[in-house]
Motif scaffolding. Structure first.
Motif, PDB file in Angstrom:
ATOM      1  N   VAL A   1       7.305  -9.156  -4.241  1.00  0.00           N
ATOM      2  CA  VAL A   1       7.778  -8.734  -2.918  1.00  0.00           C
ATOM      3  C   VAL A   1       8.014  -7.228  -2.904  1.00  0.00           C
ATOM      4  O   VAL A   1       7.587  -6.532  -1.973  1.00  0.00           O
ATOM      5  CB  VAL A   1       9.055  -9.499  -2.520  1.00  0.00           C
ATOM      6  N   THR A   2       8.666  -6.697  -3.933  1.00  0.00           N
ATOM      7  CA  THR A   2       8.926  -5.259  -3.961  1.00  0.00           C
ATOM      8  C   THR A   2       7.627  -4.467  -4.104  1.00  0.00           C
ATOM      9  O   THR A   2       7.491  -3.395  -3.516  1.00  0.00           O
ATOM     10  CB  THR A   2       9.913  -4.887  -5.079  1.00  0.00           C
ATOM     11  N   ALA A   3       6.664  -4.995  -4.847  1.00  0.00           N
ATOM     12  CA  ALA A   3       5.368  -4.326  -4.972  1.00  0.00           C
ATOM     13  C   ALA A   3       4.626  -4.327  -3.640  1.00  0.00           C
ATOM     14  O   ALA A   3       4.012  -3.320  -3.255  1.00  0.00           O
ATOM     15  CB  ALA A   3       4.522  -5.002  -6.045  1.00  0.00           C
ATOM     16  N   ALA A   4       4.683  -5.431  -2.911  1.00  0.00           N
ATOM     17  CA  ALA A   4       4.015  -5.510  -1.612  1.00  0.00           C
ATOM     18  C   ALA A   4       4.670  -4.563  -0.613  1.00  0.00           C
ATOM     19  O   ALA A   4       3.990  -3.948   0.209  1.00  0.00           O
ATOM     20  CB  ALA A   4       4.061  -6.939  -1.080  1.00  0.00           C
ATOM     21  N   LYS A   5       5.977  -4.413  -0.695  1.00  0.00           N
ATOM     22  CA  LYS A   5       6.684  -3.514   0.222  1.00  0.00           C
ATOM     23  C   LYS A   5       6.231  -2.075   0.019  1.00  0.00           C
ATOM     24  O   LYS A   5       6.051  -1.339   0.991  1.00  0.00           O
ATOM     25  CB  LYS A   5       8.190  -3.620   0.003  1.00  0.00           C
ATOM     26  N   SER A   6       6.031  -1.670  -1.220  1.00  0.00           N
ATOM     27  CA  SER A   6       5.667  -0.284  -1.493  1.00  0.00           C
ATOM     28  C   SER A   6       4.156  -0.051  -1.510  1.00  0.00           C
ATOM     29  O   SER A   6       3.721   1.094  -1.642  1.00  0.00           O
ATOM     30  CB  SER A   6       6.274   0.167  -2.822  1.00  0.00           C
ATOM     31  N   ALA A   7       3.363  -1.112  -1.378  1.00  0.00           N
ATOM     32  CA  ALA A   7       1.903  -0.970  -1.397  1.00  0.00           C
ATOM     33  C   ALA A   7       1.430  -0.228  -0.148  1.00  0.00           C
ATOM     34  O   ALA A   7       2.011  -0.350   0.927  1.00  0.00           O
ATOM     35  CB  ALA A   7       1.240  -2.344  -1.455  1.00  0.00           C
ATOM     36  N   ALA A   8       0.384   0.552  -0.317  1.00  0.00           N
ATOM     37  CA  ALA A   8      -0.206   1.250   0.819  1.00  0.00           C
ATOM     38  C   ALA A   8      -0.820   0.217   1.754  1.00  0.00           C
ATOM     39  O   ALA A   8      -1.620  -0.616   1.332  1.00  0.00           O
ATOM     40  CB  ALA A   8      -1.261   2.235   0.333  1.00  0.00           C
ATOM     41  N   LYS A   9      -0.426   0.253   2.996  1.00  0.00           N
ATOM     42  CA  LYS A   9      -0.937  -0.700   3.978  1.00  0.00           C
ATOM     43  C   LYS A   9      -2.164  -0.100   4.665  1.00  0.00           C
ATOM     44  O   LYS A   9      -2.144   1.059   5.060  1.00  0.00           O
ATOM     45  CB  LYS A   9       0.121  -1.030   5.040  1.00  0.00           C
ATOM     46  N   PRO A  10      -3.224  -0.874   4.805  1.00  0.00           N
ATOM     47  CA  PRO A  10      -4.404  -0.367   5.513  1.00  0.00           C
ATOM     48  C   PRO A  10      -4.072  -0.140   6.987  1.00  0.00           C
ATOM     49  O   PRO A  10      -3.265  -0.857   7.566  1.00  0.00           O
ATOM     50  CB  PRO A  10      -5.444  -1.478   5.342  1.00  0.00           C
ATOM     51  N   THR A  11      -4.652   0.894   7.555  1.00  0.00           N
ATOM     52  CA  THR A  11      -4.406   1.184   8.970  1.00  0.00           C
ATOM     53  C   THR A  11      -5.699   1.035   9.751  1.00  0.00           C
ATOM     54  O   THR A  11      -6.792   1.102   9.202  1.00  0.00           O
ATOM     55  CB  THR A  11      -3.865   2.607   9.159  1.00  0.00           C
ATOM     56  N   ARG A  12      -5.547   0.857  11.031  1.00  0.00           N
ATOM     57  CA  ARG A  12      -6.693   0.770  11.938  1.00  0.00           C
ATOM     58  C   ARG A  12      -6.759   2.064  12.735  1.00  0.00           C
ATOM     59  O   ARG A  12      -5.737   2.713  12.961  1.00  0.00           O
ATOM     60  CB  ARG A  12      -6.517  -0.420  12.876  1.00  0.00           C
ATOM     61  N   PRO A  13      -7.934   2.445  13.207  1.00  0.00           N
ATOM     62  CA  PRO A  13      -8.035   3.642  14.041  1.00  0.00           C
ATOM     63  C   PRO A  13      -7.128   3.503  15.263  1.00  0.00           C
ATOM     64  O   PRO A  13      -7.090   2.465  15.912  1.00  0.00           O
ATOM     65  CB  PRO A  13      -9.511   3.676  14.455  1.00  0.00           C
ATOM     66  N   GLY A  14      -6.379   4.557  15.550  1.00  0.00           N
ATOM     67  CA  GLY A  14      -5.508   4.535  16.725  1.00  0.00           C
ATOM     68  C   GLY A  14      -4.153   3.914  16.479  1.00  0.00           C
ATOM     69  O   GLY A  14      -3.305   3.894  17.363  1.00  0.00           O
ATOM     70  N   GLN A  15      -3.918   3.378  15.288  1.00  0.00           N
ATOM     71  CA  GLN A  15      -2.642   2.747  14.982  1.00  0.00           C
ATOM     72  C   GLN A  15      -1.588   3.819  14.745  1.00  0.00           C
ATOM     73  O   GLN A  15      -1.863   4.853  14.143  1.00  0.00           O
ATOM     74  CB  GLN A  15      -2.775   1.865  13.740  1.00  0.00           C
TER      75      GLN A  15
END
Length: 72
Positions: free
Chosen positions: A53-67
């Motif tokens: 859970v802590t690793a997922a929280k700090s993981a870089a989240k993919p973004t979408r154009p315009g987000q």
């Protein structure tokens, strides 16, 4: 219904969300996007490892154009 007793080091979806400061739906979204894996439980009542859970929280989240981003 919550688990009567969960082994140490494991969190329910609700507990994981509270620990990360996000909604339970976000935890389910992280699972769907393969940022977090279930450690057991049932499909309707999964549980997760604290470290995951802590690793997922700090993981870089993919973004979408315009987000929107928090960097602004």
């Amino acid at each position: 219904m919550e688990y009567p007793s969960l082994p140490p080091g494991l969190l329910t979806t609700r507990q994981a969300a509270q620990a990360c400061g996000v909604a339970p739906a976000t935890i389910r979204d992280w699972v769907r996007r393969d940022l977090l894996r279930r450690a057991g439980g049932s499909p309707r009542r999964p549980y997760y490892r604290v470290d995951d859970v802590t690793a997922a929280k700090s993981a870089a989240k993919p973004t979408r154009p315009g987000q929107r981003s928090d960097a602004a």
